[in-house]
Design an enzyme around this catalytic site. Structure first.
Site, PDB file in Angstrom:
ATOM      1  N   THR A 120    -122.303  10.890 -22.557  1.00  0.00           N
ATOM      2  CA  THR A 120    -120.915  11.050 -22.102  1.00  0.00           C
ATOM      3  C   THR A 120    -120.952  11.722 -20.733  1.00  0.00           C
ATOM      4  O   THR A 120    -121.408  12.862 -20.616  1.00  0.00           O
ATOM      5  CB  THR A 120    -120.127  11.892 -23.120  1.00  0.00           C
ATOM      6  OG1 THR A 120    -120.269  11.271 -24.399  1.00  0.00           O
ATOM      7  CG2 THR A 120    -118.664  11.983 -22.758  1.00  0.00           C
ATOM      8  N   PHE A 248    -109.003  11.891 -38.892  1.00  0.00           N
ATOM      9  CA  PHE A 248    -108.941  13.038 -37.978  1.00  0.00           C
ATOM     10  C   PHE A 248    -107.601  13.751 -38.092  1.00  0.00           C
ATOM     11  O   PHE A 248    -106.940  14.047 -37.111  1.00  0.00           O
ATOM     12  CB  PHE A 248    -109.205  12.592 -36.525  1.00  0.00           C
ATOM     13  CG  PHE A 248    -110.655  12.541 -36.237  1.00  0.00           C
ATOM     14  CD1 PHE A 248    -111.402  11.434 -36.582  1.00  0.00           C
ATOM     15  CD2 PHE A 248    -111.303  13.633 -35.694  1.00  0.00           C
ATOM     16  CE1 PHE A 248    -112.759  11.396 -36.380  1.00  0.00           C
ATOM     17  CE2 PHE A 248    -112.659  13.611 -35.495  1.00  0.00           C
ATOM     18  CZ  PHE A 248    -113.388  12.478 -35.839  1.00  0.00           C
ATOM     19  N   GLY A 256    -115.274  21.187 -34.032  1.00  0.00           N
ATOM     20  CA  GLY A 256    -116.437  21.849 -33.419  1.00  0.00           C
ATOM     21  C   GLY A 256    -117.401  20.776 -32.985  1.00  0.00           C
ATOM     22  O   GLY A 256    -116.987  19.671 -32.654  1.00  0.00           O
ATOM     23  N   CYS A 259    -119.458  17.612 -29.147  1.00  0.00           N
ATOM     24  CA  CYS A 259    -118.695  16.658 -28.323  1.00  0.00           C
ATOM     25  C   CYS A 259    -117.259  17.079 -28.025  1.00  0.00           C
ATOM     26  O   CYS A 259    -116.896  17.250 -26.869  1.00  0.00           O
ATOM     27  CB  CYS A 259    -118.703  15.297 -28.997  1.00  0.00           C
ATOM     28  SG  CYS A 259    -120.339  14.552 -28.950  1.00  0.00           S
TER      29      CYS A 259
HETATM   30  N1  LIG Z   1    -123.845  13.967 -30.929  1.00  0.00           N
HETATM   31  C1  LIG Z   1    -122.829  13.135 -31.020  1.00  0.00           C
HETATM   32  O1  LIG Z   1    -122.175  13.010 -32.065  1.00  0.00           O
HETATM   33  C2  LIG Z   1    -122.455  12.267 -29.844  1.00  0.00           C
HETATM   34  C3  LIG Z   1    -121.593  11.182 -30.037  1.00  0.00           C
HETATM   35  C4  LIG Z   1    -121.258  10.387 -28.955  1.00  0.00           C
HETATM   36  C5  LIG Z   1    -121.738  10.696 -27.695  1.00  0.00           C
HETATM   37  N2  LIG Z   1    -122.547  11.787 -27.522  1.00  0.00           N
HETATM   38  C6  LIG Z   1    -123.068  12.054 -26.186  1.00  0.00           C
HETATM   39  O2  LIG Z   1    -124.398  11.563 -26.138  1.00  0.00           O
HETATM   40  C7  LIG Z   1    -125.228  12.405 -25.333  1.00  0.00           C
HETATM   41  C8  LIG Z   1    -126.400  12.896 -26.141  1.00  0.00           C
HETATM   42  O3  LIG Z   1    -125.918  13.715 -27.177  1.00  0.00           O
HETATM   43  P1  LIG Z   1    -126.845  14.218 -28.373  1.00  0.00           P
HETATM   44  O4  LIG Z   1    -125.962  14.924 -29.325  1.00  0.00           O
HETATM   45  O5  LIG Z   1    -127.694  13.094 -28.841  1.00  0.00           O
HETATM   46  O6  LIG Z   1    -127.755  15.266 -27.600  1.00  0.00           O
HETATM   47  P2  LIG Z   1    -129.005  16.086 -28.177  1.00  0.00           P
HETATM   48  O7  LIG Z   1    -128.944  17.420 -27.557  1.00  0.00           O
HETATM   49  O8  LIG Z   1    -129.049  15.964 -29.663  1.00  0.00           O
HETATM   50  O9  LIG Z   1    -130.259  15.294 -27.613  1.00  0.00           O
HETATM   51  C9  LIG Z   1    -130.522  15.129 -26.250  1.00  0.00           C
HETATM   52  C10 LIG Z   1    -132.001  14.859 -26.080  1.00  0.00           C
HETATM   53  O10 LIG Z   1    -132.252  14.540 -24.712  1.00  0.00           O
HETATM   54  C11 LIG Z   1    -133.480  15.133 -24.332  1.00  0.00           C
HETATM   55  N3  LIG Z   1    -133.558  15.250 -22.876  1.00  0.00           N
HETATM   56  C12 LIG Z   1    -132.900  16.120 -22.063  1.00  0.00           C
HETATM   57  N4  LIG Z   1    -133.243  15.889 -20.786  1.00  0.00           N
HETATM   58  C13 LIG Z   1    -134.122  14.867 -20.784  1.00  0.00           C
HETATM   59  C14 LIG Z   1    -134.836  14.169 -19.778  1.00  0.00           C
HETATM   60  N5  LIG Z   1    -134.698  14.501 -18.502  1.00  0.00           N
HETATM   61  N6  LIG Z   1    -135.667  13.176 -20.157  1.00  0.00           N
HETATM   62  C15 LIG Z   1    -135.832  12.843 -21.458  1.00  0.00           C
HETATM   63  N7  LIG Z   1    -135.181  13.444 -22.455  1.00  0.00           N
HETATM   64  C16 LIG Z   1    -134.330  14.459 -22.126  1.00  0.00           C
HETATM   65  C17 LIG Z   1    -133.486  16.463 -25.049  1.00  0.00           C
HETATM   66  O11 LIG Z   1    -134.789  16.992 -25.134  1.00  0.00           O
HETATM   67  C18 LIG Z   1    -132.896  16.063 -26.411  1.00  0.00           C
HETATM   68  O12 LIG Z   1    -133.912  15.682 -27.312  1.00  0.00           O
HETATM   69  C19 LIG Z   1    -124.299  13.492 -24.805  1.00  0.00           C
HETATM   70  O13 LIG Z   1    -123.809  13.107 -23.562  1.00  0.00           O
HETATM   71  C20 LIG Z   1    -123.174  13.517 -25.824  1.00  0.00           C
HETATM   72  O14 LIG Z   1    -121.975  14.000 -25.286  1.00  0.00           O
HETATM   73  C21 LIG Z   1    -122.919  12.562 -28.571  1.00  0.00           C
END
Ligand SMILES: NC(=O)c1ccc[n+]([C@@H]2O[C@H](COP(=O)([O-])OP(=O)(O)OC[C@H]3O[C@@H](n4cnc5c(N)ncnc54)[C@H](O)[C@@H]3O)[C@@H](O)[C@H]2O)c1
Length: 434
Positions: A120, A248, A256, A259
């Site tokens: 995101t 929702f 929380g 996101c």
């Molecule tokens: N978690 C959710 O429910 C969800 C849902 C939709 C969208 N998103 C979006 O998706 C994205 C990821 O979220 P997430 O919850 O999976 O994050 P997360 O923190 O669970 O995982 C992110 C991963 O990226 C890795 N990382 C960071 N920098 C890096 C780099 N330079 N090279 C390689 N790996 C790297 C980290 O080590 C980590 O393992 C965010 O932008 C979030 O807003 C999350």
């Protein structure tokens, strides 16, 4: 297709393993060496229903793990960026990780690739990634940058990824969007192709809308408390209207996770920077924070002075079916209870490992009964299914006082009263007299 997914968190790992399950060859990349070593051995670092099985089915056949971004880029046709984009100091999005990946891709790109942003990111980030590639990549290699925001929910991420209600693909060139759409074709879900910025905006506008829905119903719940109506009946009555819907729409401790809070804060900042400030969204965040305060007031009203009193905490994760503790209400509520002198005994089916590192001075228990043993009140912070199956007769014999403060409106107040519990929900009004 040969796909690289950069970032093996909740989104990246689920995306990578599901794409492999659909028959693609996927390399998952992360900077976290320990995580990659574990994944190579088949150890899954997060709790997500169905994920372990999906990884097991595909690992070393179509699903590979590495820390070598360069090699993954060179051997893939499509590169998904799924790294974390945390909240910066003033609510803005910290895009350092996305920039680092874009620079890494620019360094190793060797032939035409499609770079797809699943993280995101603020509106306009697709153009920034494009500029990095143009400035830092080789002049003779072409590429496309595409936005493909992710809408999965933790706790049902595998299912959401394989059965999405819609897939949004934003691109400058339609051919690139269509190529990305091919991966999703087997899912038979609606695919919307837009320009880059609209796709980026759809993600923020959707998350902020859902957050607003929760804050709205929480304000109605708070009024229900004052006027003596029951929010659960009220939402049920509203939900039959298909324009409103039932999702929702649960009142309680508020939203929380990693996101909603950060995405609403980011949209507030994006509005400010673009001279189109939001009036509604800052309130959405303020209402959400206030829910935690109201819950604490309910605890004090129910139990009195908390000094030296033992309280049972049921649920620590920000929502059920996940071990994710990011922005969980427990992180705000437990420290306040401890500061007021309460002794806390907590249980969560999945998040205790993570919670132990974040909240000290709490006795972590093996089940809800152990947590409730000798407690002056049971506080429900997460609505795990396991808590629906509780034997209240047994519970009544082990607690010191049969007081239930239900931050998630899991239980029926009348039923609880019949079982001999003093029940305090969030906006349940005078229902116990009904
Ligand atoms: N978690 C959710 O429910 C969800 C849902 C939709 C969208 N998103 C979006 O998706 C994205 C990821 O979220 P997430 O919850 O999976 O994050 P997360 O923190 O669970 O995982 C992110 C991963 O990226 C890795 N990382 C960071 N920098 C890096 C780099 N330079 N090279 C390689 N790996 C790297 C980290 O080590 C980590 O393992 C965010 O932008 C979030 O807003 C999350």
């Amino acid at each position: 297709m040969r796909i690289a997914v950069v970032g093996t968190g909740y989104v990246g790992l689920v995306t990578g393993s599901c794409f492999a399950d659909l028959g693609n060859v996927v390399t998952c990349v992360d900077v976290d060496h320990k995580k990659i070593q574990e994944l190579k051995k088949g150890k899954v670092p997060i709790f997500e229903p169905g994920l372990e099985e999906t990884i097991r089915r595909n690992r070393n056949k179509r699903l590979f793990f590495t820390t070598d971004l360069g090699k993954a880029v060179q051997t893939s046709d499509l590169i998904f960026i799924a790294v974390n984009t945390p909240q910066g100091k003033n609510g803005e999005v910290d895009v350092t990780n996305v920039m680092a990946v874009a620079k890494g891709i620019a360094k190793s790109i060797n032939r035409y690739k499609i770079i797809i942003n699943k993280s995101t990111v603020p509106i306009g980030m697709g153009d920034i990634v494009t500029q990095i590639l143009i400035k830092q990549g080789p002049k003779d290699v072409s590429f496309d940058v595409v936005s493909n925001p992710e809408f999965l929910r933790e706790g049902s991420a595998v299912n959401d990824l394989l059965r999405p209600e819609r897939i949004v693909i934003g691109a400058t060139r339609r051919s690139a969007a269509q190529k990305v759409a091919e991966i999703y074709k087997p899912l038979h879900s609606p695919i919307l192709i837009t320009d880059l910025k609209s796709a980026e905006m759809i993600k923020y506008a959707s998350n902020a809308f859902l957050a607003m829905k929760i804050s709205y119903i929480n304000e109605i719940a708070n009024l229900c408390d004052k006027v003596g109506a029951d929010i659960v009946q009220v939402t049920k009555g509203m939900s039959y209207d298909s324009r409103i819907g039932s999702q929702f729409f649960n009142s309680g401790l508020g939203f929380g996770g990693s996101c909603f809070p950060k995405d609403v804060a980011a949209l507030v900042q994006i509005g400010k920077v673009n001279h189109s400030p939001f009036r509604i969204l800052p309130e959405v965040l303020a209402i959400n924070q206030n829910q935690r305060k109201l819950f604490l007031e309910k605890v004090s009203q129910a139990v009195g002075n908390l000094w030296g009193k033992t309280l049972a905490i049921w649920g620590l994760s920000f929502k059920p079916n996940t071990d994710d503790m990011r922005q969980a209400p427990s992180l705000t509520i437990l420290p306040v209870l401890l500061a007021k002198g309460a002794k806390l005994k907590a249980y969560d089916p999945a998040a205790m490992g993570k919670a132990k590192a974040l909240i000290k001075k709490v006795k972590y228990c093996r089940n809800p009964y152990e947590a409730a043993q000798g407690a002056e009140a049971v506080l429900v912070l997460t609505d795990w299914n396991e808590f629906k199956q509780v034997d209240f007769q047994k519970l009544k014999t082990i607690v010191k006082q049969p007081i239930l403060v239900d931050g998630r409106n899991m239980y029926d107040p009348q039923e609880m009263a019949e079982k001999g519990f003093a029940y305090h929900g969030m906006g349940r009004g005078e229902v116990s007299q009904f």
